[in-house]
Write a protein that holds these residues in place. Sequence first.
Motif, PDB file in Angstrom:
ATOM      1  N   UNK A   1      42.053 -13.335  11.464  1.00 39.14           N
ATOM      2  CA  UNK A   1      41.090 -12.690  12.212  1.00 39.14           C
ATOM      3  C   UNK A   1      39.964 -11.944  11.235  1.00 39.14           C
ATOM      4  N   UNK A   2      40.496 -11.208  10.055  1.00 39.11           N
ATOM      5  CA  UNK A   2      39.616 -10.728   9.146  1.00 39.11           C
ATOM      6  C   UNK A   2      38.599 -11.671   8.545  1.00 39.11           C
ATOM      7  N   UNK A   3      39.318 -12.752   8.101  1.00 43.17           N
ATOM      8  CA  UNK A   3      38.497 -13.654   7.302  1.00 43.17           C
ATOM      9  C   UNK A   3      37.802 -14.497   8.164  1.00 43.17           C
ATOM     10  N   UNK A   4      37.938 -14.895   9.318  1.00 47.87           N
ATOM     11  CA  UNK A   4      37.167 -15.519  10.189  1.00 47.87           C
ATOM     12  C   UNK A   4      35.883 -14.867  10.705  1.00 47.87           C
ATOM     13  N   UNK A   5      36.100 -13.309  10.892  1.00 41.73           N
ATOM     14  CA  UNK A   5      35.003 -12.436  11.341  1.00 41.73           C
ATOM     15  C   UNK A   5      33.971 -12.323  10.216  1.00 41.73           C
TER      16      UNK A   5
ATOM     17  N   UNK B   1      38.786 -18.124  18.521  1.00 43.49           N
ATOM     18  CA  UNK B   1      37.668 -16.808  18.211  1.00 43.49           C
ATOM     19  C   UNK B   1      36.344 -17.399  17.808  1.00 43.49           C
ATOM     20  N   UNK B   2      36.406 -18.261  16.873  1.00 48.00           N
ATOM     21  CA  UNK B   2      35.102 -18.627  16.457  1.00 48.00           C
ATOM     22  C   UNK B   2      33.980 -19.164  17.775  1.00 48.00           C
ATOM     23  N   UNK B   3      34.885 -19.895  18.660  1.00 52.86           N
ATOM     24  CA  UNK B   3      34.158 -20.398  20.047  1.00 52.86           C
ATOM     25  C   UNK B   3      33.893 -19.203  20.864  1.00 52.86           C
ATOM     26  N   UNK B   4      34.853 -18.491  20.990  1.00 51.11           N
ATOM     27  CA  UNK B   4      34.521 -17.232  21.944  1.00 51.11           C
ATOM     28  C   UNK B   4      33.253 -16.193  21.334  1.00 51.11           C
ATOM     29  N   UNK B   5      33.239 -16.371  19.864  1.00 55.39           N
ATOM     30  CA  UNK B   5      31.937 -15.419  19.600  1.00 55.39           C
ATOM     31  C   UNK B   5      30.774 -16.382  19.881  1.00 55.39           C
TER      32      UNK B   5
END
Length: 239
Positions: free
Chosen positions: A97-101, A224-228
Amino acid sequence: MPAEQQAWGRWATLGLGLVALLGGQAAALVALTWWYGESIAHMPDFSGDGVAVAIVIFVSTPVQVLLLWLMAQRPGIGAADYLALKRPSRSEVLFGVAATVALIVLGNAVSWLSGRFIVTSFQLDIYRTAAAAGLLPLLLLWLAVVVATPIGEETLFRGFLFRGWLRAPRDTWPVIVLTAFLWSIVHVQYDWFVIAQVFCFGVLLGWLRWASGSAILTMLMHGLINAEGMLETLIALHH
């Protein structure tokens, strides 16, 4: 014999992955012709239609995953192991999550500094048309983009292809880069700039897959990427 030696060969992996991808798309095309009552020869361009996109995703994904599951039934390896459907640890999820954000923030910053609108016209079109069709189609589009798409794409790219191509430690980065490249170029709805960003996310997802041994982790981060992206689209449409 080690599990890696029971995997499909590299060319067989590519060919079978393509069969699964095209099989899912063919099923989706049949569903579209039935839903809209048009023959394939007379089908209009539905690329910006959120309802059509949701139909394609919800039909193609289960077909593709089922085909990959059947193909992953190799001697000495269960399909779940072959496709790396392993539950990630809490620390792996938190790091992911940290790296993706961080990469999302960096990507948005690059887009802003380049004078580009963060939300693409494709995202705006499918969200707007799905919303115009009603609350249920809009909810289905959210589920299709945030849940179904990550499951289908990660099962193929970071699951089936990754396992078939990663044979030795020296293969790690070539496989991470190759799967990221192939994943990025299937996003034909975007221009080169966005495809380059997709590629960077693919490299991160590939590294997470390698480091954790879990395609479930990459499904979660892909979601997470798509939700953002969907949230950015919602905000853009209301400002």
